[in-house]
Design a protein around this motif. Structure first.
Motif, PDB file in Angstrom:
ATOM      1  N   LYS A  58       0.886  -1.161   0.000  1.00 27.49           N
ATOM      2  CA  LYS A  58       0.000   0.000   0.000  1.00 27.49           C
ATOM      3  C   LYS A  58       0.920   1.205   0.000  1.00 27.49           C
ATOM      4  CE  LYS A  58      -4.050  -1.826   2.309  1.00 27.49           C
ATOM      5  NZ  LYS A  58      -4.879  -1.792   3.514  1.00 27.49           N
ATOM      6  N   VAL A  59       0.605   2.170  -0.819  1.00 29.81           N
ATOM      7  CA  VAL A  59       1.367   3.415  -0.880  1.00 29.81           C
ATOM      8  C   VAL A  59       0.401   4.581  -0.961  1.00 29.81           C
ATOM      9  CG1 VAL A  59       3.460   2.459  -1.957  1.00 29.81           C
ATOM     10  CG2 VAL A  59       1.601   3.267  -3.401  1.00 29.81           C
ATOM     11  N   SER A  60       0.860   5.730  -0.505  1.00 25.37           N
ATOM     12  CA  SER A  60       0.082   6.971  -0.596  1.00 25.37           C
ATOM     13  C   SER A  60       0.946   8.011  -1.299  1.00 25.37           C
ATOM     14  CB  SER A  60      -0.287   7.476   0.798  1.00 25.37           C
ATOM     15  OG  SER A  60      -1.027   6.508   1.492  1.00 25.37           O
ATOM     16  N   PRO A  61       1.095   7.893  -2.619  1.00 28.94           N
ATOM     17  CA  PRO A  61       2.016   8.779  -3.323  1.00 28.94           C
ATOM     18  C   PRO A  61       1.544  10.231  -3.422  1.00 28.94           C
ATOM     19  CG  PRO A  61       0.874   7.371  -4.878  1.00 28.94           C
ATOM     20  CD  PRO A  61       0.465   6.930  -3.503  1.00 28.94           C
ATOM     21  N   LEU A  62       0.230  10.443  -3.465  1.00 25.82           N
ATOM     22  CA  LEU A  62      -0.300  11.793  -3.633  1.00 25.82           C
ATOM     23  C   LEU A  62      -1.510  12.014  -2.735  1.00 25.82           C
ATOM     24  CD1 LEU A  62      -0.234  12.032  -7.531  1.00 25.82           C
ATOM     25  CD2 LEU A  62       1.400  13.051  -5.936  1.00 25.82           C
ATOM     26  N   PHE A  63      -1.494  13.119  -2.058  1.00 33.08           N
ATOM     27  CA  PHE A  63      -2.651  13.593  -1.302  1.00 33.08           C
ATOM     28  C   PHE A  63      -3.137  12.607  -0.242  1.00 33.08           C
ATOM     29  CE2 PHE A  63      -3.167  15.011  -5.841  1.00 33.08           C
ATOM     30  CZ  PHE A  63      -2.546  16.246  -5.679  1.00 33.08           C
ATOM     31  N   GLY A  64      -2.276  11.701   0.211  1.00 33.58           N
ATOM     32  CA  GLY A  64      -2.643  10.735   1.242  1.00 33.58           C
ATOM     33  C   GLY A  64      -3.587   9.637   0.784  1.00 33.58           C
ATOM     34  N   ILE A  65      -3.815   9.541  -0.519  1.00 37.00           N
ATOM     35  CA  ILE A  65      -4.723   8.529  -1.058  1.00 37.00           C
ATOM     36  C   ILE A  65      -3.989   7.189  -1.092  1.00 37.00           C
ATOM     37  CG2 ILE A  65      -6.057   7.809  -3.071  1.00 37.00           C
ATOM     38  CD1 ILE A  65      -6.211  10.858  -3.780  1.00 37.00           C
ATOM     39  N   LYS A  66      -4.546   6.188  -0.390  1.00 37.08           N
ATOM     40  CA  LYS A  66      -3.940   4.852  -0.346  1.00 37.08           C
ATOM     41  C   LYS A  66      -4.217   4.108  -1.647  1.00 37.08           C
ATOM     42  CE  LYS A  66      -2.250   3.961   3.880  1.00 37.08           C
ATOM     43  NZ  LYS A  66      -0.881   3.603   4.087  1.00 37.08           N
ATOM     44  N   LEU A  67      -3.141   3.568  -2.225  1.00 32.53           N
ATOM     45  CA  LEU A  67      -3.256   2.764  -3.436  1.00 32.53           C
ATOM     46  C   LEU A  67      -2.621   1.404  -3.205  1.00 32.53           C
ATOM     47  CD1 LEU A  67      -2.038   5.413  -6.055  1.00 32.53           C
ATOM     48  CD2 LEU A  67      -4.398   4.792  -5.543  1.00 32.53           C
ATOM     49  N   ILE A  68      -3.125   0.408  -3.890  1.00 33.41           N
ATOM     50  CA  ILE A  68      -2.506  -0.912  -3.868  1.00 33.41           C
ATOM     51  C   ILE A  68      -1.566  -0.990  -5.064  1.00 33.41           C
ATOM     52  CG2 ILE A  68      -2.906  -3.395  -4.145  1.00 33.41           C
ATOM     53  CD1 ILE A  68      -5.574  -2.955  -2.674  1.00 33.41           C
ATOM     54  N   TRP A  69      -0.351  -1.494  -4.810  1.00 36.58           N
ATOM     55  CA  TRP A  69       0.642  -1.640  -5.861  1.00 36.58           C
ATOM     56  C   TRP A  69       1.177  -3.058  -5.784  1.00 36.58           C
ATOM     57  CZ3 TRP A  69       5.011   2.513  -6.676  1.00 36.58           C
ATOM     58  CH2 TRP A  69       5.675   2.272  -7.876  1.00 36.58           C
ATOM     59  N   VAL A  70       1.107  -3.782  -6.882  1.00 38.34           N
ATOM     60  CA  VAL A  70       1.611  -5.150  -6.944  1.00 38.34           C
ATOM     61  C   VAL A  70       2.748  -5.193  -7.955  1.00 38.34           C
ATOM     62  CG1 VAL A  70       1.052  -7.563  -7.469  1.00 38.34           C
ATOM     63  CG2 VAL A  70      -0.658  -6.083  -6.376  1.00 38.34           C
ATOM     64  N   THR A  71       3.913  -5.680  -7.509  1.00 40.66           N
ATOM     65  CA  THR A  71       5.032  -5.819  -8.421  1.00 40.66           C
ATOM     66  C   THR A  71       5.458  -7.281  -8.495  1.00 40.66           C
ATOM     67  OG1 THR A  71       6.665  -5.360  -6.695  1.00 40.66           O
ATOM     68  CG2 THR A  71       5.953  -3.494  -8.032  1.00 40.66           C
ATOM     69  N   GLU A  72       6.072  -7.607  -9.619  1.00 37.77           N
ATOM     70  CA  GLU A  72       6.661  -8.926  -9.813  1.00 37.77           C
ATOM     71  C   GLU A  72       8.146  -8.745 -10.091  1.00 37.77           C
ATOM     72  OE1 GLU A  72       6.537 -12.843 -12.749  1.00 37.77           O
ATOM     73  OE2 GLU A  72       5.088 -11.227 -13.060  1.00 37.77           O
ATOM     74  N   ILE A  73       8.952  -9.549  -9.420  1.00 43.63           N
ATOM     75  CA  ILE A  73      10.372  -9.603  -9.733  1.00 43.63           C
ATOM     76  C   ILE A  73      10.484 -10.522 -10.943  1.00 43.63           C
ATOM     77  CG2 ILE A  73      12.669 -10.207  -8.909  1.00 43.63           C
ATOM     78  CD1 ILE A  73      11.249  -7.857  -7.372  1.00 43.63           C
ATOM     79  N   THR A  74      10.874  -9.980 -12.079  1.00 41.66           N
ATOM     80  CA  THR A  74      10.839 -10.763 -13.317  1.00 41.66           C
ATOM     81  C   THR A  74      12.190 -11.374 -13.673  1.00 41.66           C
ATOM     82  OG1 THR A  74      11.138  -8.749 -14.612  1.00 41.66           O
ATOM     83  CG2 THR A  74       8.868  -9.524 -14.274  1.00 41.66           C
ATOM     84  N   ILE A  75      13.275 -10.699 -13.328  1.00 37.38           N
ATOM     85  CA  ILE A  75      14.611 -11.187 -13.662  1.00 37.38           C
ATOM     86  C   ILE A  75      15.514 -10.970 -12.461  1.00 37.38           C
ATOM     87  CG2 ILE A  75      16.632 -10.926 -15.174  1.00 37.38           C
ATOM     88  CD1 ILE A  75      14.721  -9.718 -17.281  1.00 37.38           C
ATOM     89  N   VAL A  76      16.329 -11.959 -12.148  1.00 37.56           N
ATOM     90  CA  VAL A  76      17.338 -11.825 -11.112  1.00 37.56           C
ATOM     91  C   VAL A  76      18.609 -12.483 -11.616  1.00 37.56           C
ATOM     92  CG1 VAL A  76      18.036 -12.408  -8.749  1.00 37.56           C
ATOM     93  CG2 VAL A  76      15.629 -11.905  -9.245  1.00 37.56           C
ATOM     94  N   GLU A  77      19.667 -11.722 -11.714  1.00 37.72           N
ATOM     95  CA  GLU A  77      20.983 -12.271 -11.995  1.00 37.72           C
ATOM     96  C   GLU A  77      21.855 -11.901 -10.808  1.00 37.72           C
ATOM     97  OE1 GLU A  77      24.433 -12.296 -15.345  1.00 37.72           O
ATOM     98  OE2 GLU A  77      22.342 -12.176 -16.017  1.00 37.72           O
ATOM     99  N   GLU A  78      22.105 -12.879  -9.960  1.00 40.17           N
ATOM    100  CA  GLU A  78      22.786 -12.707  -8.675  1.00 40.17           C
ATOM    101  C   GLU A  78      23.994 -11.775  -8.776  1.00 40.17           C
ATOM    102  OE1 GLU A  78      23.033 -13.912  -4.545  1.00 40.17           O
ATOM    103  OE2 GLU A  78      21.552 -14.527  -6.023  1.00 40.17           O
ATOM    104  N   GLN A  79      23.984 -10.753  -7.925  1.00 37.55           N
ATOM    105  CA  GLN A  79      25.064  -9.772  -7.784  1.00 37.55           C
ATOM    106  C   GLN A  79      25.322  -8.966  -9.061  1.00 37.55           C
ATOM    107  OE1 GLN A  79      28.542 -11.498  -5.960  1.00 37.55           O
ATOM    108  NE2 GLN A  79      27.363 -12.285  -4.242  1.00 37.55           N
ATOM    109  N   ARG A  80      24.370  -8.974 -10.011  1.00 33.48           N
ATOM    110  CA  ARG A  80      24.525  -8.172 -11.224  1.00 33.48           C
ATOM    111  C   ARG A  80      23.342  -7.228 -11.437  1.00 33.48           C
ATOM    112  NH1 ARG A  80      25.807 -10.674 -16.308  1.00 33.48           N
ATOM    113  NH2 ARG A  80      26.286  -8.533 -16.836  1.00 33.48           N
TER     114      ARG A  80
END
Length: 153
Positions: A58-80
């Motif tokens: 949950k984030v409130s980026p503007l004016f205190g309005i709560k928004l739901i934000w869903v992210t996916e980690i799509t790529i991981v290359e260890e230590q890069r």
């Protein structure tokens, strides 16, 4: 759709192992986000980062309005590098690449975000007047936190 980009480069006074351990852990996201954003992880499996991982906030980026934000980690290359992409949230597009490059005296950390805002002309106006500045504030806060955590030793 207009796609914008934001790039940030910072030196981290740490080994690549220390840097990776910190930034690849979703547990540290809140430490790197301004309190004014009302950032709260609401669903997370507790694991270190891996491709396919879903993190909900949950984030409130503007004016205190709560928004739901869903992210996916799509790529991981260890230590890069790793990539997170919005699956649901305030942007039409959010694609954030995090690069880590060892240097003689630490790590060069580069972030590159590509994003788009909905609502056509109104979205472009919102970017010019608000969103771009808010992203700059968030990245500036993050740079200051990195300096406090790693570069003030």
């Amino acid at each position: 759709m207009k796609v914008y980009s934001k790039k940030s480069v910072q030196h981290v006074n740490a080994s690549i192992e220390e840097c990776w351990a910190f930034f690849s852990s979703p547990r540290n996201l809140q430490k790197m986000t301004p309190k004014t954003m009302g950032f709260e992880i609401t669903d997370f499996d507790g694991e270190n980062m891996y491709p396919g991982q879903i993190i909900q906030y949950k984030v409130s980026p503007l004016f205190g309005i709560k928004l739901i934000w869903v992210t996916e980690i799509t790529i991981v290359e260890e230590q890069r590098y790793f990539v997170d992409e919005q699956r649901f949230g305030p942007y039409t597009l959010w694609h954030h690449k995090h690069f880590f490059e060892p240097t003689e005296n630490g790590v060069k950390m580069t972030d590159l975000v590509h994003y788009a805002i909905p609502f056509g002309f109104i979205g472009r106006m919102m970017n010019a007047l608000v969103v771009k500045n808010k992203l700059n504030e968030i990245f500036e806060y993050r740079a200051n936190r990195v300096n406090e955590i790693f570069n003030s030793k």
